[in-house]
Design an enzyme around this catalytic site. Sequence first.
Site, PDB file in Angstrom:
ATOM      1  N   ASP A   1    -108.449 -50.550 -62.631  1.00  0.00           N
ATOM      2  CA  ASP A   1    -109.031 -51.825 -61.854  1.00  0.00           C
ATOM      3  C   ASP A   1    -109.484 -51.389 -60.485  1.00  0.00           C
ATOM      4  OD1 ASP A   1    -108.835 -54.183 -63.193  1.00  0.00           O
ATOM      5  OD2 ASP A   1    -106.667 -54.562 -62.615  1.00  0.00           O
TER       6      ASP A   1
ATOM      7  N   LYS B   1    -109.619 -58.489 -73.133  1.00  0.00           N
ATOM      8  CA  LYS B   1    -109.591 -57.088 -72.812  1.00  0.00           C
ATOM      9  C   LYS B   1    -109.066 -56.282 -73.980  1.00  0.00           C
ATOM     10  CE  LYS B   1    -109.063 -57.915 -67.780  1.00  0.00           C
ATOM     11  NZ  LYS B   1    -108.271 -58.149 -66.794  1.00  0.00           N
TER      12      LYS B   1
ATOM     13  N   GLN C   1    -101.864 -57.524 -64.764  1.00  0.00           N
ATOM     14  CA  GLN C   1    -102.789 -58.997 -64.686  1.00  0.00           C
ATOM     15  C   GLN C   1    -102.548 -59.823 -63.531  1.00  0.00           C
ATOM     16  OE1 GLN C   1    -105.753 -59.581 -66.623  1.00  0.00           O
ATOM     17  NE2 GLN C   1    -105.949 -61.055 -65.100  1.00  0.00           N
TER      18      GLN C   1
END
Length: 297
Positions: free
Chosen positions: A120, A53, A97
């Site tokens: 997200d 990322k 995460q």
Amino acid sequence: MSAQLIDGKEVAKNIRKNLKARIGALKAKGIIPGLAAVLLGDDPASATYVRSKERACEKLGLYSEVVNKSDTLQQEELVEIVKSLNNNDKIHGILVQSPLPKHIDELSVTLTISPDKDVDGFHPHNVGMMLLGRPGLLPCTPYGIIKLLAYYQIDPKGKNVVVVGRSNIVGKPIAAMLLQKSEMANATVTIAHSRTKNLGEVTQRADILIAAIGRPKTITADMIKEEAVIIDVGVNRVEDSTTKKGYRLTGDVDFAPCSEKASFITPVPGGVGPMTIAMLMSNTVTAAENLLAKKKL
Ligand code: NDP
């Protein structure tokens, strides 16, 4: 092989290309879209995801920040980190995460992320907006699947879509998105899972089959109909002594025999995976644009 390959790398490249103009416009206004990733512990797979990322941000000229803490970090401390990122003007997107250590309540952490920075698309505000068919930040993997279908001009309208898997991050949201009364949706959607009886009978009805299971070769050729479109979300490590790492990545679909029967199929790797990161970049840029628009009000 008769099916056409759905090339996620190519589509992701196209998404990134289209983002450049939007990033340029933001930069002209003094804004560099910024993404913060919070990583707890040193799980190698999570660290690899976060690094990719970061690299994706670098490639596009986005600002990125990784907050890496020990997996013994307490819930309250994690919440404080997220709150400070909510208030950080350099950061437009925040992700925590997963998987998180067992002592952390994931939902409480998600609820702490500002919905405006929830790139997200996991915050209940954004989940609700998605269900209502209203604008919001969409979860990256399902959003990426919609973009793949659009690129290959596979319109789900009126099609029977079967989604195998009902997770909150893939199965449920892709089903909800394809059900909407809107462009690249309007499908008749069935969701199957581990308790579904006669899975093969259900999947055989699919014009578009989306497998998000996490078990290699769960979808075999006898389970799909001729000319079906197959989207394989699964990423599974299977032992392979012929490779350097001792394993290789494979999807949930028995690729070779299914590709003889399908009209379109995604490979693993190189199908859905690259789209997830591309859509994360896209959501970060969208979040920066939205935050700028809000400030102007
Ligand atoms: P989850 O484990 O959260 O969900 C798996 C789903 O599959 C569950 O709903 C489960 O049913 C169902 N299932 C399990 N076994 C069977 C079976 N034999 N028959 C039918 N259904 C079954 O996984 P995720 O949704 O998070 O991920 C799915 C896969 O996609 C994983 O391989 C993951 O690594 C991959 N993934 C890939 C991404 C990418 O970017 N390419 C992004 C996210 C995930 P039940 O609910 O009853 O337990």
